[in-house]
Design a protein around this motif. Sequence first.
Motif, PDB file in Angstrom:
ATOM      1  N   PHE A 227       0.852  -1.197   0.000  1.00  0.00           N
ATOM      2  CA  PHE A 227       0.000   0.000   0.000  1.00  0.00           C
ATOM      3  C   PHE A 227       0.891   1.252   0.000  1.00  0.00           C
ATOM      4  O   PHE A 227       0.971   1.974   0.991  1.00  0.00           O
ATOM      5  CB  PHE A 227      -0.913  -0.032   1.227  1.00  0.00           C
ATOM      6  N   PRO A 228       1.581   1.491  -1.106  1.00  0.00           N
ATOM      7  CA  PRO A 228       2.485   2.644  -1.162  1.00  0.00           C
ATOM      8  C   PRO A 228       1.757   3.961  -0.933  1.00  0.00           C
ATOM      9  O   PRO A 228       2.355   4.925  -0.423  1.00  0.00           O
ATOM     10  CB  PRO A 228       3.083   2.570  -2.579  1.00  0.00           C
ATOM     11  N   GLU A 229       0.477   3.991  -1.267  1.00  0.00           N
ATOM     12  CA  GLU A 229      -0.300   5.229  -1.084  1.00  0.00           C
ATOM     13  C   GLU A 229      -0.388   5.650   0.380  1.00  0.00           C
ATOM     14  O   GLU A 229      -0.637   6.817   0.690  1.00  0.00           O
ATOM     15  CB  GLU A 229      -1.724   5.047  -1.633  1.00  0.00           C
ATOM     16  N   GLY A 230      -0.183   4.688   1.304  1.00  0.00           N
ATOM     17  CA  GLY A 230      -0.276   4.999   2.719  1.00  0.00           C
ATOM     18  C   GLY A 230       0.977   5.637   3.283  1.00  0.00           C
ATOM     19  O   GLY A 230       0.960   6.182   4.389  1.00  0.00           O
ATOM     20  N   CYS A 231       2.068   5.576   2.558  1.00  0.00           N
ATOM     21  CA  CYS A 231       3.336   6.117   3.052  1.00  0.00           C
ATOM     22  C   CYS A 231       3.254   7.637   3.150  1.00  0.00           C
ATOM     23  O   CYS A 231       2.672   8.300   2.292  1.00  0.00           O
ATOM     24  CB  CYS A 231       4.464   5.709   2.114  1.00  0.00           C
ATOM     25  N   ILE A 232       3.838   8.150   4.245  1.00  0.00           N
ATOM     26  CA  ILE A 232       3.788   9.588   4.514  1.00  0.00           C
ATOM     27  C   ILE A 232       4.958  10.284   3.836  1.00  0.00           C
ATOM     28  O   ILE A 232       6.119   9.913   4.061  1.00  0.00           O
ATOM     29  CB  ILE A 232       3.862   9.847   6.039  1.00  0.00           C
ATOM     30  N   ASP A 233       4.661  11.279   3.046  1.00  0.00           N
ATOM     31  CA  ASP A 233       5.716  12.013   2.352  1.00  0.00           C
ATOM     32  C   ASP A 233       6.775  12.507   3.338  1.00  0.00           C
ATOM     33  O   ASP A 233       6.445  13.152   4.335  1.00  0.00           O
ATOM     34  CB  ASP A 233       5.138  13.217   1.606  1.00  0.00           C
ATOM     35  N   GLY A 234       8.025  12.207   3.068  1.00  0.00           N
ATOM     36  CA  GLY A 234       9.115  12.681   3.905  1.00  0.00           C
ATOM     37  C   GLY A 234       9.445  11.785   5.073  1.00  0.00           C
ATOM     38  O   GLY A 234      10.445  11.998   5.754  1.00  0.00           O
ATOM     39  N   CYS A 235       8.625  10.767   5.348  1.00  0.00           N
ATOM     40  CA  CYS A 235       8.893   9.870   6.471  1.00  0.00           C
ATOM     41  C   CYS A 235      10.078   8.953   6.147  1.00  0.00           C
ATOM     42  O   CYS A 235      10.176   8.420   5.048  1.00  0.00           O
ATOM     43  CB  CYS A 235       7.655   9.027   6.772  1.00  0.00           C
ATOM     44  N   HIS A 236      10.977   8.797   7.115  1.00  0.00           N
ATOM     45  CA  HIS A 236      12.112   7.881   6.992  1.00  0.00           C
ATOM     46  C   HIS A 236      12.078   6.838   8.102  1.00  0.00           C
ATOM     47  O   HIS A 236      13.104   6.245   8.441  1.00  0.00           O
ATOM     48  CB  HIS A 236      13.436   8.636   7.079  1.00  0.00           C
ATOM     49  N   GLY A 237      10.911   6.637   8.704  1.00  0.00           N
ATOM     50  CA  GLY A 237      10.804   5.777   9.876  1.00  0.00           C
ATOM     51  C   GLY A 237      11.358   4.395   9.689  1.00  0.00           C
ATOM     52  O   GLY A 237      12.151   3.913  10.507  1.00  0.00           O
ATOM     53  N   CYS A 238      10.968   3.730   8.644  1.00  0.00           N
ATOM     54  CA  CYS A 238      11.455   2.358   8.446  1.00  0.00           C
ATOM     55  C   CYS A 238      12.918   2.342   8.000  1.00  0.00           C
ATOM     56  O   CYS A 238      13.692   1.499   8.440  1.00  0.00           O
ATOM     57  CB  CYS A 238      10.555   1.589   7.491  1.00  0.00           C
ATOM     58  N   GLN A 239      13.287   3.294   7.186  1.00  0.00           N
ATOM     59  CA  GLN A 239      14.683   3.357   6.737  1.00  0.00           C
ATOM     60  C   GLN A 239      15.625   3.556   7.921  1.00  0.00           C
ATOM     61  O   GLN A 239      16.701   2.955   7.991  1.00  0.00           O
ATOM     62  CB  GLN A 239      14.856   4.509   5.743  1.00  0.00           C
ATOM     63  N   ASN A 240      15.213   4.405   8.869  1.00  0.00           N
ATOM     64  CA  ASN A 240      16.054   4.686  10.030  1.00  0.00           C
ATOM     65  C   ASN A 240      16.290   3.450  10.887  1.00  0.00           C
ATOM     66  O   ASN A 240      17.291   3.369  11.603  1.00  0.00           O
ATOM     67  CB  ASN A 240      15.429   5.789  10.887  1.00  0.00           C
ATOM     68  N   LEU A 241      15.377   2.500  10.846  1.00  0.00           N
ATOM     69  CA  LEU A 241      15.518   1.283  11.653  1.00  0.00           C
ATOM     70  C   LEU A 241      16.245   0.160  10.925  1.00  0.00           C
ATOM     71  O   LEU A 241      16.673  -0.812  11.547  1.00  0.00           O
ATOM     72  CB  LEU A 241      14.127   0.768  12.041  1.00  0.00           C
ATOM     73  N   CYS A 242      16.367   0.270   9.644  1.00  0.00           N
ATOM     74  CA  CYS A 242      16.924  -0.843   8.870  1.00  0.00           C
ATOM     75  C   CYS A 242      18.406  -1.044   9.160  1.00  0.00           C
ATOM     76  O   CYS A 242      19.206  -0.128   8.962  1.00  0.00           O
ATOM     77  CB  CYS A 242      16.716  -0.594   7.381  1.00  0.00           C
ATOM     78  N   PRO A 243      18.789  -2.234   9.644  1.00  0.00           N
ATOM     79  CA  PRO A 243      20.187  -2.477  10.013  1.00  0.00           C
ATOM     80  C   PRO A 243      21.110  -2.660   8.813  1.00  0.00           C
ATOM     81  O   PRO A 243      22.332  -2.657   8.974  1.00  0.00           O
ATOM     82  CB  PRO A 243      20.109  -3.759  10.847  1.00  0.00           C
ATOM     83  N   THR A 244      20.544  -2.814   7.652  1.00  0.00           N
ATOM     84  CA  THR A 244      21.386  -3.082   6.468  1.00  0.00           C
ATOM     85  C   THR A 244      21.217  -2.035   5.363  1.00  0.00           C
ATOM     86  O   THR A 244      21.648  -2.253   4.237  1.00  0.00           O
ATOM     87  CB  THR A 244      21.055  -4.476   5.890  1.00  0.00           C
ATOM     88  N   GLN A 245      20.596  -0.923   5.706  1.00  0.00           N
ATOM     89  CA  GLN A 245      20.401   0.170   4.740  1.00  0.00           C
ATOM     90  C   GLN A 245      19.791  -0.341   3.428  1.00  0.00           C
ATOM     91  O   GLN A 245      20.255  -0.012   2.335  1.00  0.00           O
ATOM     92  CB  GLN A 245      21.733   0.897   4.441  1.00  0.00           C
ATOM     93  N   SER A 246      18.757  -1.133   3.584  1.00  0.00           N
ATOM     94  CA  SER A 246      18.147  -1.750   2.402  1.00  0.00           C
ATOM     95  C   SER A 246      16.913  -1.006   1.901  1.00  0.00           C
ATOM     96  O   SER A 246      16.267  -1.463   0.961  1.00  0.00           O
ATOM     97  CB  SER A 246      17.755  -3.199   2.734  1.00  0.00           C
ATOM     98  N   ILE A 247      16.588   0.117   2.533  1.00  0.00           N
ATOM     99  CA  ILE A 247      15.372   0.837   2.148  1.00  0.00           C
ATOM    100  C   ILE A 247      15.723   2.188   1.539  1.00  0.00           C
ATOM    101  O   ILE A 247      16.470   2.976   2.118  1.00  0.00           O
ATOM    102  CB  ILE A 247      14.454   1.043   3.375  1.00  0.00           C
ATOM    103  N   GLN A 248      15.182   2.407   0.373  1.00  0.00           N
ATOM    104  CA  GLN A 248      15.276   3.708  -0.293  1.00  0.00           C
ATOM    105  C   GLN A 248      13.847   4.172  -0.565  1.00  0.00           C
ATOM    106  O   GLN A 248      12.906   3.384  -0.489  1.00  0.00           O
ATOM    107  CB  GLN A 248      16.042   3.580  -1.621  1.00  0.00           C
ATOM    108  N   TYR A 249      13.700   5.445  -0.887  1.00  0.00           N
ATOM    109  CA  TYR A 249      12.370   5.964  -1.195  1.00  0.00           C
ATOM    110  C   TYR A 249      12.305   6.514  -2.603  1.00  0.00           C
ATOM    111  O   TYR A 249      13.190   7.286  -3.007  1.00  0.00           O
ATOM    112  CB  TYR A 249      11.975   7.075  -0.208  1.00  0.00           C
TER     113      TYR A 249
END
Length: 78
Positions: free
Chosen positions: A40-62
């Motif tokens: 549900f990409p539509e639910g993502c909040i513009d500018g939020c890095h919440g999940c990226q900040n927690l990722c131990p392997t830097q596997s999330i980009q936006y």
Amino acid sequence: MSKKWYPTINYETCIECGACVGKCTHSVYAKETQTPKVIFPEGCIDGCHGCQNLCPTQSIQYVGDTGQSAGCSCNCNC
Ligand code: SF4
Ligand code: SF4
């Protein structure tokens, strides 16, 4: 209007820890699996890095991240 900010996962480096899935309160990820699956990409909040900040392997980009973001504007404590 198409969604301009949502996470993409690098499955080459993701260790399936589930931190991102557990973090997001906006139903962006499927909840039944620790393997991050953006449903549900539509639910993502513009500018939020919440999940990226927690990722131990830097596997999330936006998609849409130019490095200029002022941060999350919602109240979800991401
Ligand atoms: S960036 Fe924020 S709103 Fe978007 S998926 Fe991650 S935790 Fe959820
Ligand atoms: S937080 Fe990072 S390593 Fe953990 S499941 Fe999410 S993308 Fe994979």
